[in-house]
Design a protein around this motif. Sequence first.
Motif, PDB file in Angstrom:
ATOM      1  N   UNK A 226      23.652  28.395  77.353  1.00 38.20           N
ATOM      2  CA  UNK A 226      24.891  28.345  76.575  1.00 38.20           C
ATOM      3  C   UNK A 226      24.873  27.234  75.531  1.00 38.20           C
TER       4      UNK A 226
ATOM      5  N   UNK B  54      23.563  24.494  72.598  1.00 38.87           N
ATOM      6  CA  UNK B  54      22.721  24.583  71.394  1.00 38.87           C
ATOM      7  C   UNK B  54      21.289  24.169  71.731  1.00 38.87           C
ATOM      8  N   UNK B  55      21.159  23.139  72.593  1.00 44.30           N
ATOM      9  CA  UNK B  55      19.824  22.714  73.036  1.00 44.30           C
ATOM     10  C   UNK B  55      19.055  23.893  73.627  1.00 44.30           C
TER      11      UNK B  55
ATOM     12  N   UNK C 157      19.608  27.113  73.177  1.00 45.40           N
ATOM     13  CA  UNK C 157      19.344  28.150  72.162  1.00 45.40           C
ATOM     14  C   UNK C 157      18.089  27.802  71.357  1.00 45.40           C
ATOM     15  N   UNK C 158      18.012  26.529  70.937  1.00 44.47           N
ATOM     16  CA  UNK C 158      16.851  26.120  70.126  1.00 44.47           C
ATOM     17  C   UNK C 158      15.589  26.135  70.990  1.00 44.47           C
TER      18      UNK C 158
ATOM     19  N   UNK D 167      14.737  16.423  71.479  1.00 44.83           N
ATOM     20  CA  UNK D 167      15.660  15.322  71.162  1.00 44.83           C
ATOM     21  C   UNK D 167      17.057  15.640  71.697  1.00 44.83           C
ATOM     22  N   UNK D 168      17.520  16.889  71.461  1.00 47.73           N
ATOM     23  CA  UNK D 168      18.865  17.232  71.938  1.00 47.73           C
ATOM     24  C   UNK D 168      18.904  17.261  73.458  1.00 47.73           C
TER      25      UNK D 168
ATOM     26  N   UNK E 188      18.859  13.582  74.798  1.00 48.76           N
ATOM     27  CA  UNK E 188      20.173  13.006  74.483  1.00 48.76           C
ATOM     28  C   UNK E 188      21.230  13.506  75.474  1.00 48.76           C
TER      29      UNK E 188
ATOM     30  N   UNK F 101      21.057  18.651  65.292  1.00 49.48           N
ATOM     31  CA  UNK F 101      21.089  19.497  66.491  1.00 49.48           C
ATOM     32  C   UNK F 101      21.567  18.683  67.695  1.00 49.48           C
ATOM     33  N   UNK F 102      21.021  17.466  67.847  1.00 48.57           N
ATOM     34  CA  UNK F 102      21.433  16.652  69.001  1.00 48.57           C
ATOM     35  C   UNK F 102      22.894  16.234  68.865  1.00 48.57           C
TER      36      UNK F 102
ATOM     37  N   UNK G  85      25.419  17.905  67.225  1.00 53.55           N
ATOM     38  CA  UNK G  85      26.320  19.050  67.471  1.00 53.55           C
ATOM     39  C   UNK G  85      26.360  19.357  68.967  1.00 53.55           C
ATOM     40  N   UNK G  86      25.184  19.326  69.601  1.00 53.34           N
ATOM     41  CA  UNK G  86      25.087  19.577  71.044  1.00 53.34           C
ATOM     42  C   UNK G  86      25.944  18.577  71.825  1.00 53.34           C
ATOM     43  N   UNK G  87      25.793  17.293  71.478  1.00 52.15           N
ATOM     44  CA  UNK G  87      26.541  16.209  72.142  1.00 52.15           C
ATOM     45  C   UNK G  87      28.047  16.391  71.920  1.00 52.15           C
TER      46      UNK G  87
ATOM     47  N   UNK H 218      29.527  19.194  74.011  1.00 54.11           N
ATOM     48  CA  UNK H 218      29.678  18.804  75.423  1.00 54.11           C
ATOM     49  C   UNK H 218      30.874  17.872  75.605  1.00 54.11           C
TER      50      UNK H 218
ATOM     51  N   UNK I 250      32.322  24.404  77.613  1.00 57.46           N
ATOM     52  CA  UNK I 250      31.207  24.791  76.737  1.00 57.46           C
ATOM     53  C   UNK I 250      30.423  25.935  77.376  1.00 57.46           C
TER      54      UNK I 250
ATOM     55  N   UNK J  76      31.148  29.486  76.640  1.00 56.01           N
ATOM     56  CA  UNK J  76      30.929  29.854  75.232  1.00 56.01           C
ATOM     57  C   UNK J  76      32.199  30.363  74.533  1.00 56.01           C
TER      58      UNK J  76
ATOM     59  N   UNK K 174      30.608  28.907  70.002  1.00 59.96           N
ATOM     60  CA  UNK K 174      29.791  29.872  69.255  1.00 59.96           C
ATOM     61  C   UNK K 174      29.615  29.426  67.808  1.00 59.96           C
TER      62      UNK K 174
ATOM     63  N   UNK L 206      29.852  26.282  66.696  1.00 61.34           N
ATOM     64  CA  UNK L 206      29.006  25.082  66.711  1.00 61.34           C
ATOM     65  C   UNK L 206      27.532  25.436  66.898  1.00 61.34           C
ATOM     66  N   UNK L 207      27.259  26.298  67.878  1.00 61.36           N
ATOM     67  CA  UNK L 207      25.868  26.715  68.112  1.00 61.36           C
ATOM     68  C   UNK L 207      25.303  27.443  66.888  1.00 61.36           C
ATOM     69  N   UNK L 208      26.135  28.312  66.294  1.00 57.99           N
ATOM     70  CA  UNK L 208      25.664  29.054  65.113  1.00 57.99           C
ATOM     71  C   UNK L 208      25.364  28.094  63.970  1.00 57.99           C
TER      72      UNK L 208
ATOM     73  N   UNK M 211      24.271  25.107  64.279  1.00 56.71           N
ATOM     74  CA  UNK M 211      22.963  24.520  64.598  1.00 56.71           C
ATOM     75  C   UNK M 211      21.825  25.450  64.212  1.00 56.71           C
ATOM     76  N   UNK M 212      21.996  26.738  64.511  1.00 54.27           N
ATOM     77  CA  UNK M 212      20.950  27.716  64.177  1.00 54.27           C
ATOM     78  C   UNK M 212      20.792  27.810  62.655  1.00 54.27           C
TER      79      UNK M 212
END
Lengths: 323, 323
Positions: A163, A165-166, A168-169, A221-222, A225, B221-222, B224-226, B229, B242, B245, B250, B252-254, B256-257
């Motif tokens: 779920x 972003x970490x 997903x990547x 890194x993510x 972290x 990426x780190x 947005x992930x942080x 959370x 989180x 989802x 969604x 935020x993750x998008x 990142x992508x």
Amino acid sequence: MKCGHASSPQMQAGGPLSRFPLQQLNTAASGSESWPRPQKHELSDPSSMNSMMIFYLLYFLCLCLSVACVICLCVWNSLWRGGFAWDGSQLEFNWHPVLMVTGLVVLYGNGAVLYRIPLTWGYDKLPWKLLHAALMLLSLILSVVGLCAVFNYHNAKNIPNLYSLHSWIGIAAAALFAIQWVAGFAGFLLPWTPLSMRKLLKPVHVWLGGSILILSIAASISGINEKLFFALKGQTNETQPYSSLPPEALVGNSLGVLIVVFGLIVLRILSTSEWQRPDSSPEDRTYAVRASLKQKEDLMGQRCNQKCCVFSLFQPILREESD
Amino acid sequence: MKCGHASSPQMQAGGPLSRFPLQQLNTAASGSESWPRPQKHELSDPSSMNSMMIFYLLYFLCLCLSVACVICLCVWNSLWRGGFAWDGSQLEFNWHPVLMVTGLVVLYGNGAVLYRIPLTWGYDKLPWKLLHAALMLLSLILSVVGLCAVFNYHNAKNIPNLYSLHSWIGIAAAALFAIQWVAGFAGFLLPWTPLSMRKLLKPVHVWLGGSILILSIAASISGINEKLFFALKGQTNETQPYSSLPPEALVGNSLGVLIVVFGLIVLRILSTSEWQRPDSSPEDRTYAVRASLKQKEDLMGQRCNQKCCVFSLFQPILREESD
């Protein structure tokens, strides 16, 4: 496979770097395509010597950083996270960072720069292709086991998978790596792959290789972290908070810095055309010519029994293909 | 600055791409060094046309992804994070992701690929150098304001600064970017910088440019992930967790992508030597020759008053330097 090599007059002259008698011929025909174009490697030239020294300095740094990354990973997860097990507990999760970083970053990066080591240029390419494929396969296996570790842990604790972003990547990096390995094996190791397909595949393979490393770095890194925020919550879980930078946080952050520096050095080595292997060694041509021969035989509906000693056929076929 | 150009017979013939009459001369002398070596750009050649079409497809994707990233950032922070303010509150923090990603990723990436746009090749390089420097300066300013936003927020809430791995990577990216901008300005825009220094600086500038983008991607990426959370803790702060989802996760993750795909495309454009600007436009030479002239004058202890119309001096000096 090697019969006929020693007796070739082209193989007898000079040291390792004089073993490229067909260097001027069209390299695309050998499956060693000319994109990006490798430059001349004349070790007697002082600027080339200088360039080689810089390469070896960076490569030595790569090796040191690889060892440092693995040490940091083991120390972090042994000293502060309780060590390792395979029982669905937190100790199983600890395999996840160790195996993912060791596989998708350290081994992957070392496998990627393998062809760039000038000491290997004087030798046949096929064994290095096999070593490259083997290192990458080991790296892929470690990554898959690392993924299993986190899925097992999540399933045991009823935590949803994939779920963040970490994740997903990270899963994108692992999936692309699996596709890359299969495509690389089929494209560059199976002898019946058409040479035109190899030529098309190589730039994609090189670009995707670098991209996967960048994805792996971002995921690492993510992940580190996120893990440090989860693990070092202060009063909530009776640890020193991450924000006070306890020794565990320093080791984790340093691991992240080491990973980034390692990745940047690997990408630097990969992007320097001067450090590309001059792709004209006889074994590579043997292999490519054998593949080419096989395609011709298949077209004629005949099977040639001479699968071993094809070296004597090199020059006319290569001339024909480079015309 | 432009007097003399129109009257040059070399400038009158053909379309934009025929404006490189001195293309065969030593480009190092003009401050447009030959590393990595740009390839020939013959638009009449179908493979070059194909290559240009791929470039424009990727560049169009870059622009679309840039817009998509900024939209995602604004939607995320407006709809779910309460919008923006500059009062030390959470609303001030919201500027941090918006400005950092817009500056250090989107504007930075677009500034980096500016020279690769073939439509700009037929024109003088100096305005594009200035636009590149201006875009990068704007990008740097946005990043610095983005850093101020998070420092203000942390200070107002008594949260320590720069302890997480995300912040280490992010601050390294911003610091290297500031150094890169100053070194780039001094090296490529100040006319008294020796040409030998430019030649040395260019590969470092190109490599560091790509490395900063990779650091920015890892930091984004780190971060947005942080943030996701922290923001989506479920029952703890009365949000959907989180892990379930929700729409915010969604988006935020998008985001990142999108950032990763944008970064990979920019790095692909930067690493393709075929898409490098053929660095021989007259204005670039005017500028470089003017710099070279100035150095010679300084050496002789004389000041030349002819600062404008130096075009007539091009050919003898360039011949002298390329010999």
